[in-house]
Enzyme design. Sequence first.
Site, PDB file in Angstrom:
ATOM      1  N   CYS A   9       0.833  -1.207   0.000  1.00  0.00           N
ATOM      2  CA  CYS A   9       0.000   0.000   0.000  1.00  0.00           C
ATOM      3  C   CYS A   9       0.869   1.259   0.000  1.00  0.00           C
ATOM      4  O   CYS A   9       1.730   1.438   0.868  1.00  0.00           O
ATOM      5  CB  CYS A   9      -0.909  -0.033   1.232  1.00  0.00           C
ATOM      6  N   HIS A  12      -4.173   0.497   8.552  1.00  0.00           N
ATOM      7  CA  HIS A  12      -4.718   0.362   7.198  1.00  0.00           C
ATOM      8  C   HIS A  12      -6.184  -0.064   7.206  1.00  0.00           C
ATOM      9  O   HIS A  12      -6.520  -1.135   7.714  1.00  0.00           O
ATOM     10  CB  HIS A  12      -3.887  -0.669   6.412  1.00  0.00           C
ATOM     11  N   GLY A  60     -13.559   7.757  -8.038  1.00  0.00           N
ATOM     12  CA  GLY A  60     -12.232   8.371  -8.158  1.00  0.00           C
ATOM     13  C   GLY A  60     -11.250   7.943  -7.093  1.00  0.00           C
ATOM     14  O   GLY A  60     -10.165   8.524  -6.991  1.00  0.00           O
ATOM     15  N   HIS A  89      -8.291   7.849   3.134  1.00  0.00           N
ATOM     16  CA  HIS A  89      -7.651   9.165   3.279  1.00  0.00           C
ATOM     17  C   HIS A  89      -8.699  10.247   3.134  1.00  0.00           C
ATOM     18  O   HIS A  89      -9.556  10.190   2.241  1.00  0.00           O
ATOM     19  CB  HIS A  89      -6.527   9.361   2.259  1.00  0.00           C
ATOM     20  N   HIS A 108      -9.337  13.978   2.060  1.00  0.00           N
ATOM     21  CA  HIS A 108      -8.778  15.133   1.363  1.00  0.00           C
ATOM     22  C   HIS A 108      -9.255  16.387   2.100  1.00  0.00           C
ATOM     23  O   HIS A 108     -10.472  16.591   2.247  1.00  0.00           O
ATOM     24  CB  HIS A 108      -9.322  15.235  -0.070  1.00  0.00           C
TER      25      HIS A 108
HETATM   26  P1  AMP Z   1      -7.961   9.349  -4.326  1.00  0.00           P
HETATM   27  O1  AMP Z   1      -8.010   9.583  -5.805  1.00  0.00           O
HETATM   28  O2  AMP Z   1      -9.115   9.897  -3.551  1.00  0.00           O
HETATM   29  O3  AMP Z   1      -7.677   7.891  -3.977  1.00  0.00           O
HETATM   30  O4  AMP Z   1      -6.733  10.197  -3.793  1.00  0.00           O
HETATM   31  C1  AMP Z   1      -5.411   9.789  -3.905  1.00  0.00           C
HETATM   32  C2  AMP Z   1      -4.604  11.053  -3.818  1.00  0.00           C
HETATM   33  O5  AMP Z   1      -3.270  10.687  -3.510  1.00  0.00           O
HETATM   34  C3  AMP Z   1      -4.564  11.866  -5.115  1.00  0.00           C
HETATM   35  O6  AMP Z   1      -5.109  13.163  -4.884  1.00  0.00           O
HETATM   36  C4  AMP Z   1      -3.083  11.903  -5.470  1.00  0.00           C
HETATM   37  O7  AMP Z   1      -2.681  13.139  -5.998  1.00  0.00           O
HETATM   38  C5  AMP Z   1      -2.422  11.610  -4.140  1.00  0.00           C
HETATM   39  N1  AMP Z   1      -1.121  11.001  -4.202  1.00  0.00           N
HETATM   40  C6  AMP Z   1      -0.746   9.941  -4.969  1.00  0.00           C
HETATM   41  N2  AMP Z   1       0.547   9.631  -4.727  1.00  0.00           N
HETATM   42  C7  AMP Z   1       0.991  10.509  -3.793  1.00  0.00           C
HETATM   43  C8  AMP Z   1       2.245  10.721  -3.135  1.00  0.00           C
HETATM   44  N3  AMP Z   1       3.309   9.945  -3.382  1.00  0.00           N
HETATM   45  N4  AMP Z   1       2.340  11.739  -2.252  1.00  0.00           N
HETATM   46  C9  AMP Z   1       1.271  12.540  -1.992  1.00  0.00           C
HETATM   47  N5  AMP Z   1       0.073  12.374  -2.567  1.00  0.00           N
HETATM   48  C10 AMP Z   1      -0.074  11.389  -3.465  1.00  0.00           C
HETATM   49 ZN    ZN Z   2      -2.221   1.166   3.785  1.00  0.00          ZN
END
Ligand code: AMP
Ligand code: ZN
Length: 112
Positions: free
Chosen positions: A7, A49, A94, A101, A103
């Site tokens: 992950c 997780h 999305g 997580h 946002h």
């Molecule tokens: P989601 O599309 O809701 O699953 O959000 C995943 C988020 O993780 C997206 O907004 C990506 O820009 C962000 N993301 C992906 N890889 C990284 C990373 N290495 N560091 C910080 N954010 C990331």
């Molecule tokens: Zn995880």
Amino acid sequence: MSESQDCLFCKIIAGEIPSTKVYEDETAYAFKDINPKAKVHVLIVPRRHYANVAELAKADPAELAHIAEVAQSIADKEFHGAYRLVFNTGLDAGQTVFHVHAHVLTGEKLDE
Ligand code: AMP
Ligand code: ZN
């Protein structure tokens, strides 16, 4: 291999992949989104997780409440307490990373 070993966000929490830390405590970690959709775009994750917000709510509702408090404190610092809190849940909504997580979008007036 367990889900968490593969992950991205577990690796970020473990420090195996770099991130820009915004906040951390015993149970939660917050870092800047790599592809910001607002002036301030932070992701808050539980250290443990869970695949999505429903799993988290069921297994550890106090941690979900804690994430809301962390979001509020970030927005208090960044934009007089105004923010948008989003949990994308499921591929068709999305969600791309299957470690829950939040946002946090803040730092500027957001479009309605
Ligand atoms: P989601 O599309 O809701 O699953 O959000 C995943 C988020 O993780 C997206 O907004 C990506 O820009 C962000 N993301 C992906 N890889 C990284 C990373 N290495 N560091 C910080 N954010 C990331
Ligand atoms: Zn995880």
